[in-house]
Design an enzyme around this catalytic site. Structure first.
Site, PDB file in Angstrom:
ATOM      1  N   LYS A 130      26.603  -9.619 -33.536  1.00 39.40           N
ATOM      2  CA  LYS A 130      27.347  -8.718 -32.674  1.00 39.40           C
ATOM      3  C   LYS A 130      27.395  -7.274 -33.584  1.00 39.40           C
ATOM      4  O   LYS A 130      26.894  -6.505 -32.922  1.00 39.40           O
ATOM      5  CB  LYS A 130      28.647  -9.298 -32.201  1.00 39.40           C
ATOM      6  CG  LYS A 130      28.824 -10.718 -31.869  1.00 39.40           C
ATOM      7  CD  LYS A 130      28.238 -11.015 -30.434  1.00 39.40           C
ATOM      8  CE  LYS A 130      28.325 -12.443 -30.147  1.00 39.40           C
ATOM      9  NZ  LYS A 130      28.216 -12.959 -28.906  1.00 39.40           N
ATOM     10  N   ASP A 141      38.469 -17.014 -34.674  1.00 44.29           N
ATOM     11  CA  ASP A 141      37.088 -16.763 -34.359  1.00 44.29           C
ATOM     12  C   ASP A 141      36.996 -15.202 -34.065  1.00 44.29           C
ATOM     13  O   ASP A 141      37.384 -14.782 -32.939  1.00 44.29           O
ATOM     14  CB  ASP A 141      36.882 -17.644 -32.886  1.00 44.29           C
ATOM     15  CG  ASP A 141      35.329 -17.265 -32.688  1.00 44.29           C
ATOM     16  OD1 ASP A 141      34.688 -16.396 -33.014  1.00 44.29           O
ATOM     17  OD2 ASP A 141      34.783 -17.966 -31.468  1.00 44.29           O
ATOM     18  N   TRP A 156      35.205 -18.772 -24.939  1.00 42.20           N
ATOM     19  CA  TRP A 156      34.670 -19.106 -26.179  1.00 42.20           C
ATOM     20  C   TRP A 156      35.733 -20.219 -27.099  1.00 42.20           C
ATOM     21  O   TRP A 156      35.606 -21.135 -27.375  1.00 42.20           O
ATOM     22  CB  TRP A 156      34.324 -18.163 -27.278  1.00 42.20           C
ATOM     23  CG  TRP A 156      33.015 -17.722 -26.848  1.00 42.20           C
ATOM     24  CD1 TRP A 156      32.604 -16.447 -26.383  1.00 42.20           C
ATOM     25  CD2 TRP A 156      31.747 -18.238 -27.169  1.00 42.20           C
ATOM     26  NE1 TRP A 156      31.380 -16.625 -26.158  1.00 42.20           N
ATOM     27  CE2 TRP A 156      30.763 -17.563 -26.896  1.00 42.20           C
ATOM     28  CE3 TRP A 156      31.585 -19.662 -27.970  1.00 42.20           C
ATOM     29  CZ2 TRP A 156      29.336 -17.994 -26.916  1.00 42.20           C
ATOM     30  CZ3 TRP A 156      30.078 -19.890 -28.048  1.00 42.20           C
ATOM     31  CH2 TRP A 156      29.084 -19.397 -27.526  1.00 42.20           C
TER      32      TRP A 156
END
Length: 376
Positions: free
Chosen positions: A212, A188, A104
């Site tokens: 999530k 993040d 990511w």
């Protein structure tokens, strides 16, 4: 009805009580005569829902008043562009540095290159072989003494939990010690937000997709220090300009209303679990149980350095890849769903987010043990 255990990395499992309450309120929210999906985003009913959700999130994460809490759209992937469009021009250099610790942060780095002078501060992308795939193996976090952060950078970006690679860390350095005291952190935190305490005062911007640990896909949480706002690039769409979204209480355009409603229910559920501190203890117990079995086994392996193993996303591999299909078929039959690893790395992955009960992890460990006894 007994539900199976869902180990999906996202969209992910939600608390049963939250789903049940949402179902009971589907046709009529609190006597309004409307479903939340039907409400005006500027009407009194949704205004109450949205304001309560923000207040509860601020309480859970101890967000100071000088930080904006924004409910936005686009997901974590879109934030890879929205962040630089908002922050790259906060300094004349229009520079940003990136710590690359997984898939990511690698995506974030590539996207940001469209908007300024973007450099790698440090990376753990060592060439390695995992299973039957050659790839960059992200299994650790580079020592902070090796990070090269430019003192005039507009920000330093890091991903504090790499969903695909299973690397998690909160041991962020004092940037002053790296010669960059005026460089804010952009974090993040998509796949571990609200799973453990995070000191918001140490970051300039923290963001995460909701799917999530917070709610359904469609909602993105952004927590931003207000002194960093108001300098968006001219190319930034007004709906993604943090300062505009902040001034309009996350209702500048039509926000993802139902996702915000579900998030608000999850926030209240979290408060009932003892807040972030309470859920952290539960998450630690689940992770210890699963890693404990993997480490004791010669049949499975996890390559991530123990100091930075994710409590939320646990990738693991069978030493014999030929058994992968049998493993997944048996897991599905046992009510253990979505254990297949990300397509970029293969293997298996168990995502054990806040809403995954300890019983689910115990059922997974029992299955791992049973499969090993049959095939080991």
């Amino acid at each position: 009805m007994t539900r199976p255990f869902n180990f999906s990395a996202g969209p992910a499992v939600l608390p049963d009580t939250v789903l049940a309450q949402a179902a009971s309120e589907m046709l009529d929210w609190h006597g309004s005569g409307m479903s939340v999906m039907e409400m005006s985003h500027r009407g009194k009913h949704f205004t109450q829902i949205c304001d309560e959700a923000e207040a509860d999130l601020r309480e859970l994460m101890k967000v100071p008043a000088d930080y904006a809490v924004l409910f936005m759209q686009g997901g974590g992937l879109a934030e890879n562009a929205i962040v630089p469009m908002n922050l790259i021009a906060t300094k004349p250099s229009q520079e940003a540095d990136f710590l690359i610790t997984g898939s990511w942060s690698s995506k974030s780095f590539k996207e940001a290159q469209r908007y300024g002078d973007i450099k790698v501060a440090a990376t753990s992308a060592d060439a390695a072989r995992i299973g039957d795939r050659d790839q960059a193996a992200f299994t650790y976090v580079p020592d902070a003494s090796t990070w090269k952060v430019r003192p005039d950078a507009s920000y330093l970006h890091l991903c504090s939990n790499e969903t695909i690679d299973g690397v998690e860390f909160l041991d962020w350095p004092d940037l002053a010690a790296l010669g960059a005291p005026d460089v804010p952190l952009v974090v993040d935190a998509s796949s571990h937000i609200l799973s453990r305490p995070i000191d918001i005062n140490r970051v300039g911007v923290l963001f995460g997709g909701a799917q999530k640990n917070i709610g359904p896909a469609g909602l993105t949480i952004v927590i931003a220090r207000r002194d960093l706002l108001g300098k968006a690039l001219p190319v930034c769409p007004s709906a993604f300009d943090y300062s505009i979204v902040d001034k309009n209480d996350s209702r500048y355009n039509t926000p993802p209303t139902y996702s915000i409603y579900i998030a608000g229910l999850v926030f209240k559920w979290l408060k009932a679990q003892g807040g972030v501190e309470g859920i952290e203890a539960a998450n630690r117990a689940k992770a210890d149980l699963l890693y404990g079995y993997l480490d004791a086994s010669a049949f499975y392996r996890n390559a991530v350095h123990p100091a930075v193993r994710s409590r939320m996303n646990v990738p693991f591999y069978l030493n014999n890849d030929a058994l992968n299909a049998d493993f997944l078929k048996g897991a599905d039959e046992a009510g253990l769903l979505q254990l297949k690893g990300h397509k970029s790395v293969g293997g298996m992955r168990a995502s054990i987010y806040n809403a995954m009960p300890l019983a689910g992890v115990q059922a997974l460990v029992d299955y791992l043990k049973h499969f090993e006894q049959r095939h080991g």
